[in-house]
Design a protein around this motif. Structure first.
Motif, mmCIF file in Angstrom:
data_model
loop_
_atom_site.group_PDB
_atom_site.id
_atom_site.type_symbol
_atom_site.label_atom_id
_atom_site.label_comp_id
_atom_site.label_asym_id
_atom_site.label_seq_id
_atom_site.Cartn_x
_atom_site.Cartn_y
_atom_site.Cartn_z
ATOM 1 N N ARG A 67 19.256 79.582 13.294
ATOM 2 C CA ARG A 67 20.509 80.279 13.516
ATOM 3 C C ARG A 67 20.429 81.097 14.800
ATOM 4 N N VAL A 68 21.604 81.434 15.336
ATOM 5 C CA VAL A 68 21.665 82.201 16.579
ATOM 6 C C VAL A 68 21.041 83.575 16.375
ATOM 7 N N ALA A 69 20.082 83.931 17.231
ATOM 8 C CA ALA A 69 19.414 85.225 17.150
ATOM 9 C C ALA A 69 20.078 86.214 18.112
ATOM 10 N N ALA A 70 19.688 87.492 17.993
ATOM 11 C CA ALA A 70 20.283 88.539 18.832
ATOM 12 C C ALA A 70 20.038 88.264 20.310
ATOM 13 N N ILE A 71 18.849 87.773 20.655
ATOM 14 C CA ILE A 71 18.537 87.495 22.062
ATOM 15 C C ILE A 71 19.446 86.404 22.598
ATOM 16 N N GLY A 72 19.843 85.465 21.717
ATOM 17 C CA GLY A 72 20.756 84.407 22.136
ATOM 18 C C GLY A 72 22.135 84.955 22.459
ATOM 19 N N LYS A 73 22.581 85.949 21.694
ATOM 20 C CA LYS A 73 23.882 86.559 21.952
ATOM 21 C C LYS A 73 23.866 87.342 23.264
ATOM 22 N N ILE A 74 22.760 88.043 23.532
ATOM 23 C CA ILE A 74 22.634 88.779 24.796
ATOM 24 C C ILE A 74 22.632 87.794 25.963
ATOM 25 N N LYS A 75 21.920 86.687 25.784
ATOM 26 C CA LYS A 75 21.877 85.648 26.813
ATOM 27 C C LYS A 75 23.266 85.128 27.129
ATOM 28 N N THR A 76 24.050 84.919 26.091
ATOM 29 C CA THR A 76 25.406 84.395 26.274
ATOM 30 C C THR A 76 26.264 85.366 27.079
ATOM 31 N N ILE A 77 26.169 86.645 26.774
ATOM 32 C CA ILE A 77 26.963 87.657 27.500
ATOM 33 C C ILE A 77 26.577 87.682 28.972
ATOM 34 N N VAL A 78 25.267 87.753 29.249
ATOM 35 C CA VAL A 78 24.794 87.787 30.636
ATOM 36 C C VAL A 78 25.211 86.522 31.371
ATOM 37 N N VAL A 99 29.036 86.565 32.237
ATOM 38 C CA VAL A 99 29.320 87.470 33.354
ATOM 39 C C VAL A 99 28.835 86.866 34.664
ATOM 40 N N ALA A 100 27.659 86.245 34.630
ATOM 41 C CA ALA A 100 27.107 85.619 35.831
ATOM 42 C C ALA A 100 28.026 84.516 36.343
ATOM 43 N N ILE A 101 28.515 83.676 35.444
ATOM 44 C CA ILE A 101 29.367 82.562 35.866
ATOM 45 C C ILE A 101 30.700 83.067 36.405
ATOM 46 N N VAL A 102 31.256 84.103 35.795
ATOM 47 C CA VAL A 102 32.498 84.686 36.319
ATOM 48 C C VAL A 102 32.298 85.159 37.752
ATOM 49 N N CYS A 103 31.175 85.831 38.009
ATOM 50 C CA CYS A 103 30.876 86.314 39.367
ATOM 51 C C CYS A 103 30.714 85.139 40.337
ATOM 52 N N LEU A 104 30.031 84.087 39.901
ATOM 53 C CA LEU A 104 29.790 82.935 40.769
ATOM 54 C C LEU A 104 31.070 82.158 41.055
ATOM 55 N N VAL A 105 31.940 82.073 40.077
ATOM 56 C CA VAL A 105 33.213 81.369 40.278
ATOM 57 C C VAL A 105 34.130 82.183 41.181
ATOM 58 N N TYR A 106 34.118 83.515 41.021
ATOM 59 C CA TYR A 106 34.982 84.364 41.844
ATOM 60 C C TYR A 106 34.550 84.360 43.309
ATOM 61 N N VAL A 132 29.519 90.186 45.040
ATOM 62 C CA VAL A 132 29.753 89.615 43.713
ATOM 63 C C VAL A 132 28.963 88.327 43.502
ATOM 64 N N PHE A 133 28.953 87.453 44.488
ATOM 65 C CA PHE A 133 28.240 86.181 44.332
ATOM 66 C C PHE A 133 26.742 86.410 44.175
ATOM 67 N N SER A 134 26.185 87.313 44.971
ATOM 68 C CA SER A 134 24.745 87.603 44.861
ATOM 69 C C SER A 134 24.417 88.211 43.499
ATOM 70 N N ILE A 135 25.299 89.088 43.022
ATOM 71 C CA ILE A 135 25.107 89.661 41.682
ATOM 72 C C ILE A 135 25.102 88.545 40.638
ATOM 73 N N GLY A 136 26.035 87.600 40.806
ATOM 74 C CA GLY A 136 26.083 86.471 39.891
ATOM 75 C C GLY A 136 24.813 85.635 39.919
ATOM 76 N N LEU A 158 22.427 85.146 36.774
ATOM 77 C CA LEU A 158 22.133 83.804 36.285
ATOM 78 C C LEU A 158 20.628 83.625 36.102
ATOM 79 N N GLY A 159 19.839 84.236 37.001
ATOM 80 C CA GLY A 159 18.391 84.207 36.842
ATOM 81 C C GLY A 159 17.954 84.911 35.564
#
Length: 203
Positions: free
Chosen positions: A122-133, A136-143, A152-156, A160-161
Motif C-alpha cells: 500500500r502507499v506509504a507516507a514517503i510515497g505521498k510526500i514524493k507525489t507532492i514534491v 510541484v516540480a512538474i508545474v515549475c518545469l511546465v511553467y 522557476v525552471f531551475s527550482i523545478g 525533480l531531483g
C-alpha cells in the motif's frame, strides 16, 4: 456501469492530458501558464477524487483501476514534453527514474495482488510526500518562466531531483515489503516436483 463523481473527475483528468500537450506547444506567451494550470488541475483532481471516494463511499472497481492509470499518464506525458523541450542529461535521467519506478511498482502491485499480498504494498507516507514534491516540480518545469526574479525552471529541476531520490527510497520500501512474498514463491517452486521435472527436461 454507473459513473460516480470520483470516476468522472478521473476521466476528466485523462481528457486534459492531450489538452496539456497541445497547449504546451502553442506559440503564444500565455501557453506555458495555461499548461501549468492544466497540470495543476490534474494534480488537484487526483487528490479530490480519492478524497471524495473515501469520504462518501463512492469507490468502485473501475475507479480503483482508472485512478492510478490517469495519475501515471499525466506525470509521464508531462515529463516527456518537458524533456523534449529541454533535452538535458539531468532531466532525462530524473524522468527515467520516476517513470521506471512507476512501471516497476505497478507490475509489483499486480503480482502481489495475484498472490494475495496486495495489502503489503500500500502507499506509504514517503510515497505521498514524493507525489507532492513531484507535482510541484512538474508545474515549475511546465511553467518555465521566472517569477519576480525566482528561477522557476531551475527550482523545478532541483525539486525533480528530490522527487527522484524519494522515488528510489519509496520504491526500495515497496520491494522490501514484497521480498518475503518473493522468497515464499521461490520456495514453493523449488519444492514443486512438477517444476523440478520441468527444470530437468529443459536442462
Amino acid at each position: 456501469m454507473k459513473l460516480t463523481l470520483p470516476t468522472i473527475l478521473t476521466l476528466f483528468r485523462i481528457v486534459l492530458i492531450p489538452v496539456l500537450v497541445v497547449t504546451f506547444y502553442l506559440p503564444y506567451r500565455w501557453s506555458n501558464f495555461v499548461a501549468a494550470m492544466i497540470f495543476t488541475i490534474c494534480a488537484v483532481t487526483d487528490w479530490a477524487d480519492g478524497w471524495i471516494a473515501r469520504r462518501y463511499r463512492l469507490t468502485s472497481a473501475f475507479g480503483a483501476f482508472l485512478d492510478p492509470v490517469a495519475d501515471k499518464l499525466a506525470v509521464t506525458v508531462a515529463l516527456f514534453v518537458v524533456v523534449q523541450s529541454h533535452p538535458t542529461i539531468w532531466l532525462a535521467l530524473m524522468s527515467a527514474i520516476i517513470v521506471g519506478r512507476e512501471i516497476t511498482i505497478s507490475a509489483l502491485r499486480e503480482w502481489m495482488a495475484e498472490v494475495g499480498e496486495r495489502r503489503k504494498v500500500r502507499v506509504a507516507a514517503i510515497g505521498k510526500i514524493k507525489t507532492i514534491v513531484q507535482m510541484v516540480a512538474i508545474v515549475c518545469l511546465v511553467y518555465r518562466d521566472d517569477i519576480l526574479g525566482l528561477p522557476v525552471f531551475s527550482i523545478g529541476e532541483w525539486l525533480l531531483g528530490v522527487a527522484a531520490a524519494l522515488t528510489l527510497w519509496s520504491g526500495l520500501g515497496y520491494l522490501r515489503a514484497a521480498w518475503p512474498a518473493f522468497q515464499a514463491d521461490a520456495g514453493e517452486h523449488r519444492n514443486d516436483p512438477d517444476d523440478r521435472r520441468g527444470d530437468r527436461e529443459n536442462s
